[in-house]
Enzyme design. Structure first.
Site, PDB file in Angstrom:
ATOM      1  N   GLY A 247      14.999 -54.287  68.450  1.00 43.77           N
ATOM      2  CA  GLY A 247      15.284 -53.550  67.687  1.00 43.77           C
ATOM      3  C   GLY A 247      14.397 -52.875  67.313  1.00 43.77           C
ATOM      4  N   GLU A 289      12.916 -60.998  70.318  1.00 42.04           N
ATOM      5  CA  GLU A 289      12.720 -59.935  71.589  1.00 42.04           C
ATOM      6  C   GLU A 289      13.103 -58.538  71.934  1.00 42.04           C
ATOM      7  OE1 GLU A 289      16.408 -63.107  73.061  1.00 42.04           O
ATOM      8  OE2 GLU A 289      17.539 -61.221  72.127  1.00 42.04           O
ATOM      9  N   PRO A 290      11.607 -58.474  71.382  1.00 39.20           N
ATOM     10  CA  PRO A 290      11.190 -56.567  71.308  1.00 39.20           C
ATOM     11  C   PRO A 290      11.885 -56.407  73.427  1.00 39.20           C
ATOM     12  CG  PRO A 290       9.496 -58.239  71.776  1.00 39.20           C
ATOM     13  CD  PRO A 290      10.728 -58.848  71.346  1.00 39.20           C
ATOM     14  N   GLY A 291      12.066 -54.927  73.578  1.00 38.81           N
ATOM     15  CA  GLY A 291      12.394 -54.626  75.017  1.00 38.81           C
ATOM     16  C   GLY A 291      12.010 -52.369  74.772  1.00 38.81           C
ATOM     17  N   ARG A 292      12.272 -52.140  74.345  1.00 39.75           N
ATOM     18  CA  ARG A 292      12.099 -50.862  74.057  1.00 39.75           C
ATOM     19  C   ARG A 292      10.701 -50.723  73.265  1.00 39.75           C
ATOM     20  NH1 ARG A 292      15.759 -46.726  72.312  1.00 39.75           N
ATOM     21  NH2 ARG A 292      17.358 -48.092  71.457  1.00 39.75           N
ATOM     22  N   ARG A 329      19.904 -40.457  77.953  1.00 33.91           N
ATOM     23  CA  ARG A 329      20.573 -40.954  76.781  1.00 33.91           C
ATOM     24  C   ARG A 329      20.814 -39.682  75.679  1.00 33.91           C
ATOM     25  NH1 ARG A 329      16.858 -41.885  74.098  1.00 33.91           N
ATOM     26  NH2 ARG A 329      17.284 -43.228  72.295  1.00 33.91           N
ATOM     27  N   TYR A 333      23.916 -40.114  73.609  1.00 35.13           N
ATOM     28  CA  TYR A 333      24.234 -39.732  72.245  1.00 35.13           C
ATOM     29  C   TYR A 333      22.619 -38.657  71.405  1.00 35.13           C
ATOM     30  CZ  TYR A 333      21.765 -44.374  73.846  1.00 35.13           C
ATOM     31  OH  TYR A 333      21.203 -45.465  74.200  1.00 35.13           O
ATOM     32  N   CYS A 360      25.765 -30.666  87.794  1.00 31.94           N
ATOM     33  CA  CYS A 360      26.806 -29.592  87.727  1.00 31.94           C
ATOM     34  C   CYS A 360      27.906 -30.272  86.753  1.00 31.94           C
ATOM     35  CB  CYS A 360      27.721 -29.999  88.855  1.00 31.94           C
ATOM     36  SG  CYS A 360      29.134 -28.711  88.626  1.00 31.94           S
ATOM     37  N   GLU A 361      27.577 -30.261  85.761  1.00 24.99           N
ATOM     38  CA  GLU A 361      28.097 -30.382  84.192  1.00 24.99           C
ATOM     39  C   GLU A 361      27.043 -29.985  83.300  1.00 24.99           C
ATOM     40  OE1 GLU A 361      29.878 -32.515  82.972  1.00 24.99           O
ATOM     41  OE2 GLU A 361      30.627 -34.038  85.447  1.00 24.99           O
TER      42      GLU A 361
END
EC number: 4.1.1.20
Length: 430
Positions: A247, A289-292, A329, A333, A360-361
């Site tokens: 996190g 548990e680092p990911g980002r 992303r 959010y 097309c959004e």
């Protein structure tokens, strides 16, 4: 735009890993994910050293959901990290990449029968158990395989980290895990102890993602160590491992002030020693548990700018050949990024634009009202810090093929994931 890792500007052009952006676009097209392999490896080394993995005390497990092609599995294995997977697909990727599966932690709040069987048959080191249903399934399939499966319990600790609601996971009202100090947890511990083919060796918690304040991790250490001691005293089960999740936040814009891997690790290690001494217990083996924070800043996305539209006195839209299909992303959010023109980094004339995707959004907006050099059609736009949850959350909306991923290091390039073709896009259809 802040230059990260091996980024540098030469002759008005952005280079990553010693390779020019225009060369990358010429050879591989756009949209294109570019991975700075040296930055990935250096970050892995920082975690490995600061968390005392070499001394045999602790473990660092890369959170694969952030980005997990087979080549990434090979890199983290070479750097001495374990791996956290959350699906049968991620587990199978690790298996095909030759990753040692005894170093895998298998997460997930609703693992299927097939996923649990696959994990046990392949020899996954540790299942992180979320519920009673899973205890029964793991015990059943471990018995069929005639093995004793190591497990952790995922704990919901009641710590609400200051981050986006969608990526908070530690609060009590969560789909994940057993609530700390609850009757349900005590019943689960008793149940696990009675199973012949399960061995409860650890507890796990994860309080959220993109967190900049280290203090909640100190609170988490205290809660988890107290729980480990209670499990030992009340249930005669030795909790040898305490997994504190990941996190730690990374830099996206100048509003972000992330801590370094060293600061993050040292805080946890020091707090663990302090609290263990206070509770008169041995320090368990710690896992993070680092990911980002391993892959985020190491990834950038290159786009080619196409149509440009000015709405008088309102906004100037600059359209790119990607968007919410390669980076969902911002639409999901309101995630914020920086950007620049990779082929004209130092031009002085500036303008404020909104970068629009090609889907097309109306909500396919990548960056809103950002200042960059004056834009022309055909320019190359670079968006940094897309290594985490860019490719891994990419999709085929509007029948858009997935972009290629290329790693760069010391002037060399390597295709990690080739661009999806139209034929591959429909290959599962009748």
């Amino acid at each position: 735009m802040k230059l990260l890792g091996t980024m540098e500007v030469r002759d008005n052009e952005l280079y990553i890993g010693g390779v020019a952006s225009t060369e990358l676009v010429k050879n591989y097209g756009t949209p294109l994910y570019v991975i700075d392999e040296k930055l990935v490896r250096n970050t892995c080394k920082s975690y490995y050293d600061a968390f005392k993995v070499k001394e045999g005390k602790n473990r660092v497990a890369y959170a694969g959901k952030a980005f997990l092609p087979m080549e990434m599995c090979r890199i983290i294995n070479e750097e001495g990290l374990c791996l956290d997977v959350v699906s049968g697909g991620e587990l199978f990727t690790a298996y095909k990449a030759g990753f040692p599966l005894e170093k895998v932690f298998f997460h997930g709040n609703n693992k299927s029968h097939e996923e649990i069987k696959l994990g046990i048959n392949l020899g996954v080191g540790t299942f992180v158990v979320d519920n009673l249903y899973e205890i029964e399934l793991i015990d059943k399939y471990a018995k069929e395989k005639n093995v004793v499966q190591n497990i952790y319990f995922r704990i919901t600790p009641g710590i609400e980290a200051h981050t986006h609601d969608y990526i908070q996971t530690g609060q009590i009202d969560s789909k994940f895990g057993f609530t700390i100090d609850s009757e349900a947890l005590d019943f689960a511990i008793k149940t696990a102890k009675e199973k012949e083919n399960i061995k409860l060796i650890g507890i796990h918690a994860h309080i959220g993602s993109q967190i900049f304040d280290i203090e909640p991790y100190g609170d988490l250490v205290r809660l988890m160590f107290t729980l480990a001691k209670r499990i030992r005293d009340e249930f005669d089960i030795d909790i040898t491992d305490v997994d504190l999740g990941g996190g730690i936040g990374v830099y996206y814009t100048d509003e972000d002030e992330p801590k370094s891997a060293q600061q993050f690790c040292e805080t946890i290690v020091n707090k663990a020693e302090e609290i263990a001494k206070e509770l008169r217990m041995e320090v368990p083996r710690l896992v993070i548990e680092p990911g980002r924070s391993v892959i985020g800043n190491a990834g950038s996305t290159l786009y080619t700018i196409g149509a440009i539209k000015s709405v008088l006195d309102i906004r100037k839209y600059v359209s790119i050949d990607g968007g919410m299909t390669d980076n969902i992303r911002p639409a999901l959010y309101n995630a914020a990024y920086e950007c620049a023109l990779a082929n004209r980094m130092n031009d002085e004339e500036k303008e404020v634009v909104t970068v629009a995707g090609k889907c097309c959004e109306s909500g396919d907006i990548l960056l809103k009202d950002v200042e960059i050099n004056k834009v022309n059609s055909g320019d190359i736009l670079v968006v940094p810090t897309t290594g985490a949850y860019g490719y891994s959350m990419s999709n085929n909306y509007n029948k858009t093929p997935k972009a290629a991923v290329v790693s760069v290091m010391d002037g060399n390039t390597k295709v990690m994931c080739r661009r999806q073709s139209y034929e591959e896009l429909i290959q599962l259809e009748n």
